[in-house]
Design a protein around this motif. Structure first.
Motif, PDB file in Angstrom:
ATOM      1  N   VAL A 192       0.858  -1.182   0.000  1.00 11.40           N
ATOM      2  CA  VAL A 192       0.000   0.000   0.000  1.00 11.40           C
ATOM      3  C   VAL A 192       0.895   1.233   0.000  1.00 11.40           C
ATOM      4  N   ALA A 193       0.793   2.024  -1.064  1.00  9.44           N
ATOM      5  CA  ALA A 193       1.645   3.204  -1.194  1.00  9.44           C
ATOM      6  C   ALA A 193       1.087   4.364  -0.370  1.00  9.44           C
ATOM      7  N   VAL A 194       1.983   5.021   0.347  1.00  7.09           N
ATOM      8  CA  VAL A 194       1.595   6.173   1.175  1.00  7.09           C
ATOM      9  C   VAL A 194       2.591   7.308   0.944  1.00  7.09           C
ATOM     10  N   GLN A 195       2.091   8.509   1.068  1.00  8.92           N
ATOM     11  CA  GLN A 195       2.927   9.690   0.867  1.00  8.92           C
ATOM     12  C   GLN A 195       2.452  10.811   1.779  1.00  8.92           C
ATOM     13  N   GLY A 196       1.382  11.489   1.382  1.00  2.00           N
ATOM     14  CA  GLY A 196       0.883  12.592   2.190  1.00  2.00           C
ATOM     15  C   GLY A 196       0.479  12.187   3.591  1.00  2.00           C
ATOM     16  N   ALA A 197      -0.050  10.967   3.732  1.00  2.00           N
ATOM     17  CA  ALA A 197      -0.479  10.502   5.056  1.00  2.00           C
ATOM     18  C   ALA A 197       0.682  10.399   6.024  1.00  2.00           C
ATOM     19  N   VAL A 198       1.892  10.272   5.484  1.00  2.00           N
ATOM     20  CA  VAL A 198       3.088  10.187   6.331  1.00  2.00           C
ATOM     21  C   VAL A 198       3.695  11.563   6.565  1.00  2.00           C
ATOM     22  N   TRP A 199       3.975  12.271   5.478  1.00  2.00           N
ATOM     23  CA  TRP A 199       4.722  13.534   5.601  1.00  2.00           C
ATOM     24  C   TRP A 199       3.878  14.667   6.149  1.00  2.00           C
ATOM     25  N   ASN A 200       2.554  14.557   6.063  1.00  2.00           N
ATOM     26  CA  ASN A 200       1.676  15.615   6.566  1.00  2.00           C
ATOM     27  C   ASN A 200       0.987  15.249   7.869  1.00  2.00           C
ATOM     28  N   HIS A 201       1.388  14.138   8.475  1.00  2.00           N
ATOM     29  CA  HIS A 201       0.735  13.714   9.721  1.00  2.00           C
ATOM     30  C   HIS A 201       1.037  14.716  10.836  1.00  2.00           C
ATOM     31  N   PRO A 202       0.014  15.164  11.552  1.00  2.00           N
ATOM     32  CA  PRO A 202       0.231  16.186  12.585  1.00  2.00           C
ATOM     33  C   PRO A 202       1.149  15.742  13.713  1.00  2.00           C
TER      34      PRO A 202
END
Length: 217
Positions: A192-202
């Protein structure tokens, strides 16, 4: 099924909008957050020097943790810099990339929503097939192939279809949010590819990786 995380770096990194020195602490934090199987240096750049500088700094950090590190399309550079392989945005490039990289390197192919391209790449020996709904179907002259494509599944159903048809692993390359990661894993995504969910996590990248691993476990 057991799915694993496929992490994409922020798109701003290769455009120069995000400085490497500013990103490195976030990158190291993400690596310490839990299991990551693969990292893709996401995007393209007109600066070979920028690409090489970023790759030579990030790749060893990933490999020290037994995480595969891939470049996007640049298979010659990937081999020269000691990366683990390449992620291709066109199935047509598979043969050239494989001949250049050999059998020990990873060659994955992004097929968008094209079942035809996915079958051809899978049969040719691609190490993984990536699906995403952001790329439309290519123009197809062959009426039988066009009908096959147009009547095919989309979204999560495409992942399930692949699992019933072929053995190479598939990647859901949708940059999914944390609350949707489980759906993609259950539909059949091996990765499962993730990007914004990682780098933008509060709460930061490490917390994001931990939560995502829990979601797809």
């Amino acid at each position: 099924m057991n799915s694993e995380l496929y992490l994409l770096t922020p798109p701003e990194l290769l455009t120069g909008k995000l400085a490497l020195e500013d990103f490195l602490p976030c990158f190291n934090e993400a690596l310490g957050g839990g299991k990551i199987s693969c990292i893709l240096l996401s995007g393209t750049t007109s600066s070979p020097d920028l690409l090489e500088n970023i790759a030579t700094r990030l790749c060893p950090l990933a490999q020290q943790r037994d995480i595969a590190f891939l470049l996007e399309d640049e298979y010659e550079t990937a081999l020269r810099l000691g990366c683990d392989g390449v992620h291709l945005n066109s199935a047509e490039d598979y043969k050239k990339a494989r001949q250049h990289l050999g059998t020990e390197s990873i060659v994955g192919v992004d097929c968008g929503v094209s079942r035809h391209d996915a079958l051809l790449a899978g049969e040719a020996g691609a190490d993984y097939i990536a699906f995403n709904n952001r790329r439309p179907l290519p123009e197809i002259d062959d009426p039988e192939v066009r009908e096959f494509e147009e009547n095919g599944p989309r979204g999560l159903e495409l992942l399930t279809w692949w699992q019933t048809m072929m053995t190479p692993p598939c990647v859901s390359l949708e940059d999914v949010s944390a609350d949707l990661a489980r759906d993609h894993a259950e539909a059949g995504a091996d990765f499962v590819a993730v990007q914004g969910a990682v780098w933008n996590h509060p709460a930061g990248p490490a917390k994001a990786i931990a939560e995502l691993n829990e979601a797809i476990a």
